[in-house]
Write an enzyme that holds these catalytic residues in place. Structure first.
Site, PDB file in Angstrom:
ATOM      1  N   GLU A  35    -114.652  38.451   5.895  1.00 48.87           N
ATOM      2  CA  GLU A  35    -113.320  38.968   5.564  1.00 48.87           C
ATOM      3  C   GLU A  35    -113.296  40.497   5.593  1.00 48.87           C
ATOM      4  O   GLU A  35    -112.330  41.101   6.042  1.00 48.87           O
ATOM      5  CB  GLU A  35    -112.864  38.460   4.193  1.00 48.87           C
ATOM      6  CG  GLU A  35    -112.547  36.972   4.150  1.00 48.87           C
ATOM      7  CD  GLU A  35    -111.407  36.565   5.089  1.00 48.87           C
ATOM      8  OE1 GLU A  35    -110.624  37.436   5.501  1.00 48.87           O
ATOM      9  OE2 GLU A  35    -111.319  35.379   5.432  1.00 48.87           O
ATOM     10  N   TYR A 118    -106.398  40.345  -1.496  1.00 52.33           N
ATOM     11  CA  TYR A 118    -106.545  39.394  -0.388  1.00 52.33           C
ATOM     12  C   TYR A 118    -107.974  38.837  -0.320  1.00 52.33           C
ATOM     13  O   TYR A 118    -108.190  37.628  -0.299  1.00 52.33           O
ATOM     14  CB  TYR A 118    -106.180  40.054   0.952  1.00 52.33           C
ATOM     15  CG  TYR A 118    -106.683  39.220   2.091  1.00 52.33           C
ATOM     16  CD1 TYR A 118    -106.043  38.031   2.409  1.00 52.33           C
ATOM     17  CD2 TYR A 118    -107.850  39.553   2.778  1.00 52.33           C
ATOM     18  CE1 TYR A 118    -106.534  37.200   3.401  1.00 52.33           C
ATOM     19  CE2 TYR A 118    -108.346  38.738   3.775  1.00 52.33           C
ATOM     20  CZ  TYR A 118    -107.679  37.563   4.078  1.00 52.33           C
ATOM     21  OH  TYR A 118    -108.183  36.736   5.040  1.00 52.33           O
ATOM     22  N   ASP A 136    -102.697  37.892   3.778  1.00 53.15           N
ATOM     23  CA  ASP A 136    -102.947  39.020   4.683  1.00 53.15           C
ATOM     24  C   ASP A 136    -101.718  39.226   5.570  1.00 53.15           C
ATOM     25  O   ASP A 136    -100.672  38.598   5.356  1.00 53.15           O
ATOM     26  CB  ASP A 136    -104.221  38.780   5.514  1.00 53.15           C
ATOM     27  CG  ASP A 136    -104.050  37.648   6.528  1.00 53.15           C
ATOM     28  OD1 ASP A 136    -103.000  36.968   6.518  1.00 53.15           O
ATOM     29  OD2 ASP A 136    -104.963  37.463   7.354  1.00 53.15           O
TER      30      ASP A 136
END
Ligand code: SF4
Length: 348
Positions: A35, A118, A136
């Protein structure tokens, strides 16, 4: 009404999910790393970096202990190097405060350096099955089109409200899949550029923007300010088969990375010669390497490069100024991709 999207979205994801290396297990370290890498970089570009990174640093403890220069080398080309430094700081905190075990709760994950709402939501939901959203850019786009939300999505207040709305419909049995379904739908169907592919969308029936025919108006983002243009002259200084590298300051753009000596402005051949004399070296062979351009988030560098074969070295080597062979540059130094055009010429 929003809860009506849960079943079709999950069913669609079951049949259409992307196969990605970091989805092969539910290891929180793997999910977190992917991520963070994906924050500013395309999926295809991340895959190679992700695999190399984990080959060298397979556990959180390895990341916490890796020397900074080696970490920068592993990150070279991904840009936004503060992400890598924050990864290492967070890994150290996991080792010190959590005995090397990744924390499971959203609030705890959120406290780690470099992790925002996020990423904390992504790790908590995908690795630990917690029912928290991970919103996101893809998710903002799908959501704002679905309900025709016209608030400015760069505002924290609007983002928080969207997270809360999505949080209310999280399916407790499949929160990770639910979050990833939004992301995949945004990446492949409700796309950022051009018209969304509403004919292929599992949420077409519920989507207000499709009905109104104005999906392209969402999300509402104010226009970005134009980037600041900066001119630079880059010197590739060769001395006895090695090249001068200097370390950038520890603060600011490309902090702490190695670069070729760089001057503000575009220097003509004559001005470059004058500068070399100021540095205490003269009568050198100077070759124009041509121009290069690099775009950062808020700044553009427009560069002019010179290759100079030095007959004498005007400086002593220090820990922040070194001579390195091509092989050493390739192996040991992280040169930012802003210098890529000159690095390639040097290596070829
Ligand atoms: Fe996006 Fe079209 Fe699906 Fe609406 S129907 S979410 S606009 S792809």
């Amino acid at each position: 009404m929003l809860e009506e999207i849960v079943a079709p979205l999950l069913a669609w994801y079951g049949e259409n999910k992307r196969t990605l290396p970091w989805r092969e297990d539910r290891n929180p370290y793997h999910i977190w790393l992917s991520e963070v890498m994906l924050q500013q970089t395309r999926v295809e570009a991340v895959k190679g970096y992700y695999e190399r990174f984990l080959d060298r640093l397979p556990e959180v403890g390895d990341l916490a202990a890796v020397p900074e220069d080696e970490l920068m080398k592993l990150w070279q080309g991904l840009g936004y190097y503060s992400r890598a430094r924050n990864l290492k700081r967070a890994a150290a905190m996991i080792m010190d405060d959590y005995g090397g075990v990744f924390p499971e709760e959203y609030e705890e994950i959120l406290r780690l350096p470099g992790i925002g709402a996020y990423t904390a939501g992504a790790v908590a939901s995908m690795a630990f099955g917690k029912a928290v959203p991970a919103v996101d850019g893809n998710v903002y786009r799908v959501y704002t089109r679905l309900v025709r939300e016209s608030g400015d999505i760069t505002r924290g207040r609007v983002q928080k409200a969207i997270r809360e709305e999505i949080g209310k419909i999280m399916p407790p049995e499949a929160p990770g899949e639910f979050n990833q379904a939004w992301m995949d739908l945004g990446a492949g169907v409700c796309i950022p550029v051009g018209d969304p592919l509403c004919g292929k969308c599992p949420l077409a029936e519920q989507c207000e923007a499709r009905r109104a025919g104005d999906a392209i108006l969402y999300p509402n983002k104010p226009k970005k300010k134009p980037r600041k243009r900066e001119e630079k002259t880059v010197f590739i200084l060769e001395y006895q088969g090695k090249y001068v590298l200097q370390k950038r300051p520890e603060q600011g753009l490309l902090a702490g990375l190695w670069e070729f000596p760089t001057q503000e402005g575009h220097l003509s051949l004559e001005e470059a010669g004058m500068l070399l004399r100021e540095w205490g070296t003269w009568g050198e062979e100077v070759e124009l390497l041509g121009s290069g351009k690099h775009i950062f988030t808020h700044i553009e560098w427009h560069m002019l490069g010179y290759l100079v074969h030095l007959k004498q070295l005007p400086w002593k080597e220090t820990e922040n100024l070194v001579l390195a062979s091509r092989e050493e540059i390739r192996r040991d130094f992280s040169i930012p991709s802003a210098y890529g055009v000159y690095l390639e010429q040097l290596m070829s």
